[in-house]
Scaffold this motif. Structure first.
Motif, mmCIF file in Angstrom:
data_model
loop_
_atom_site.group_PDB
_atom_site.id
_atom_site.type_symbol
_atom_site.label_atom_id
_atom_site.label_comp_id
_atom_site.label_asym_id
_atom_site.label_seq_id
_atom_site.Cartn_x
_atom_site.Cartn_y
_atom_site.Cartn_z
ATOM 1 N N GLY A 171 29.278 32.829 40.221
ATOM 2 C CA GLY A 171 29.323 33.216 41.625
ATOM 3 C C GLY A 171 29.743 34.662 41.771
ATOM 4 O O GLY A 171 30.088 35.342 40.807
ATOM 5 N N PRO A 172 29.718 35.140 43.000
ATOM 6 C CA PRO A 172 30.030 36.557 43.244
ATOM 7 C C PRO A 172 31.506 36.864 43.009
ATOM 8 O O PRO A 172 32.371 36.006 43.155
ATOM 9 C CB PRO A 172 29.655 36.751 44.714
ATOM 10 N N ALA A 173 31.763 38.101 42.622
ATOM 11 C CA ALA A 173 33.144 38.555 42.448
ATOM 12 C C ALA A 173 33.835 38.557 43.809
ATOM 13 O O ALA A 173 33.208 38.768 44.840
ATOM 14 C CB ALA A 173 33.164 39.948 41.846
ATOM 15 N N THR A 174 35.114 38.314 43.789
ATOM 16 C CA THR A 174 35.851 38.250 45.048
ATOM 17 C C THR A 174 36.696 39.505 45.242
ATOM 18 O O THR A 174 37.163 40.095 44.282
ATOM 19 C CB THR A 174 36.743 36.995 45.091
ATOM 20 N N ASN A 175 36.865 39.886 46.475
ATOM 21 C CA ASN A 175 37.739 41.007 46.818
ATOM 22 C C ASN A 175 38.940 40.479 47.598
ATOM 23 O O ASN A 175 39.494 41.176 48.428
ATOM 24 C CB ASN A 175 37.000 42.051 47.659
ATOM 25 N N ASP A 176 39.308 39.258 47.329
ATOM 26 C CA ASP A 176 40.404 38.613 48.032
ATOM 27 C C ASP A 176 41.687 39.410 47.810
ATOM 28 O O ASP A 176 42.211 39.474 46.705
ATOM 29 C CB ASP A 176 40.558 37.171 47.537
ATOM 30 N N ARG A 177 42.190 40.021 48.867
ATOM 31 C CA ARG A 177 43.373 40.877 48.772
ATOM 32 C C ARG A 177 44.589 40.103 48.262
ATOM 33 O O ARG A 177 45.361 40.611 47.454
ATOM 34 C CB ARG A 177 43.664 41.516 50.131
ATOM 35 N N GLU A 178 44.771 38.856 48.717
ATOM 36 C CA GLU A 178 45.918 38.052 48.264
ATOM 37 C C GLU A 178 45.876 37.842 46.755
ATOM 38 O O GLU A 178 46.901 37.947 46.083
ATOM 39 C CB GLU A 178 45.913 36.685 48.962
ATOM 40 N N LEU A 179 44.698 37.513 46.236
ATOM 41 C CA LEU A 179 44.548 37.296 44.800
ATOM 42 C C LEU A 179 44.850 38.576 44.029
ATOM 43 O O LEU A 179 45.588 38.557 43.041
ATOM 44 C CB LEU A 179 43.137 36.811 44.482
ATOM 45 N N LEU A 180 44.303 39.680 44.481
ATOM 46 C CA LEU A 180 44.537 40.957 43.798
ATOM 47 C C LEU A 180 46.008 41.356 43.829
ATOM 48 O O LEU A 180 46.552 41.856 42.839
ATOM 49 C CB LEU A 180 43.673 42.057 44.417
ATOM 50 N N GLU A 181 46.681 41.119 44.952
ATOM 51 C CA GLU A 181 48.112 41.429 45.045
ATOM 52 C C GLU A 181 48.926 40.517 44.133
ATOM 53 O O GLU A 181 49.906 40.953 43.527
ATOM 54 C CB GLU A 181 48.577 41.327 46.493
ATOM 55 N N ALA A 182 48.533 39.251 44.018
ATOM 56 C CA ALA A 182 49.236 38.322 43.128
ATOM 57 C C ALA A 182 49.090 38.749 41.669
ATOM 58 O O ALA A 182 50.045 38.702 40.893
ATOM 59 C CB ALA A 182 48.712 36.905 43.321
ATOM 60 N N VAL A 183 47.897 39.191 41.296
ATOM 61 C CA VAL A 183 47.674 39.675 39.933
ATOM 62 C C VAL A 183 48.513 40.918 39.675
ATOM 63 O O VAL A 183 49.185 41.038 38.642
ATOM 64 C CB VAL A 183 46.173 39.964 39.688
ATOM 65 N N LEU A 184 48.504 41.856 40.609
ATOM 66 C CA LEU A 184 49.301 43.071 40.469
ATOM 67 C C LEU A 184 50.786 42.747 40.357
ATOM 68 O O LEU A 184 51.498 43.309 39.510
ATOM 69 C CB LEU A 184 49.040 44.006 41.653
ATOM 70 N N ASP A 185 51.261 41.821 41.170
ATOM 71 C CA ASP A 185 52.665 41.400 41.125
ATOM 72 C C ASP A 185 53.006 40.809 39.765
ATOM 73 O O ASP A 185 54.047 41.109 39.180
ATOM 74 C CB ASP A 185 52.950 40.395 42.241
ATOM 75 N N GLY A 186 52.112 39.960 39.247
ATOM 76 C CA GLY A 186 52.340 39.369 37.921
ATOM 77 C C GLY A 186 52.383 40.409 36.825
ATOM 78 O O GLY A 186 53.211 40.335 35.914
ATOM 79 N N LEU A 187 51.503 41.383 36.896
ATOM 80 C CA LEU A 187 51.493 42.451 35.896
ATOM 81 C C LEU A 187 52.783 43.273 35.950
ATOM 82 O O LEU A 187 53.346 43.638 34.925
ATOM 83 C CB LEU A 187 50.292 43.370 36.102
#
Length: 125
Positions: free
Chosen positions: A105-121
């Motif tokens: 499926g298409p890549a997502t630009n979900d801001r919540e997901l991206l912020e969660a990944v950044l927070d984890g990193l």
């Protein structure tokens, strides 16, 4: 100057004394399909014959699943050369690989997901 037989030859001023293309015997294409995100894991099979110090060093890094990119960074070799070395190890059965899982499926630009990944990193650092 040269260290133990299984360590790359380094000079404090000059750096690596053996050029990367020498490690891969001039080969520029791996025989196995490898991606930078491919996970590599040692099988416990020891290669028959001598492959070289870089092969031993790379094999030692594969005790747990590790990506091609991590291996290349650790051994200070270009990714292409690292892939050729890993291909040699795959060909002799010393390591096994698992390609990256691609989401359908298409890549997502979900801001919540991206912020969660950044927070984890940030927490890992």
């Amino acid at each position: 100057m040269p260290g133990a037989p299984d360590e790359p030859w380094l000079d404090d001023d000059a750096g690596r004394l053996v050029r990367p293309y020498t490690v891969s015997e001039g080969r520029t294409r791996p025989s196995a399909a490898l991606d930078l995100l491919t996970l590599v894991l040692a099988t416990g099979v020891r290669p028959n014959g001598y492959l070289g110090p870089e092969h031993s060093q790379v094999l030692g890094l594969c005790e747990g699943p590790v990506s091609v990119a991590e291996i290349a960074a650790t051994v200070h070799l270009p990714a292409t050369v690292t892939k050729v070395v890993l291909s040699d190890l795959v060909d002799c059965g010393a390591v096994t690989t698992r390609g990256p899982v691609h989401l359908r499926g298409p890549a997502t630009n979900d801001r919540e997901l991206l912020e969660a990944v950044l927070d984890g990193l940030r927490r890992r650092l």
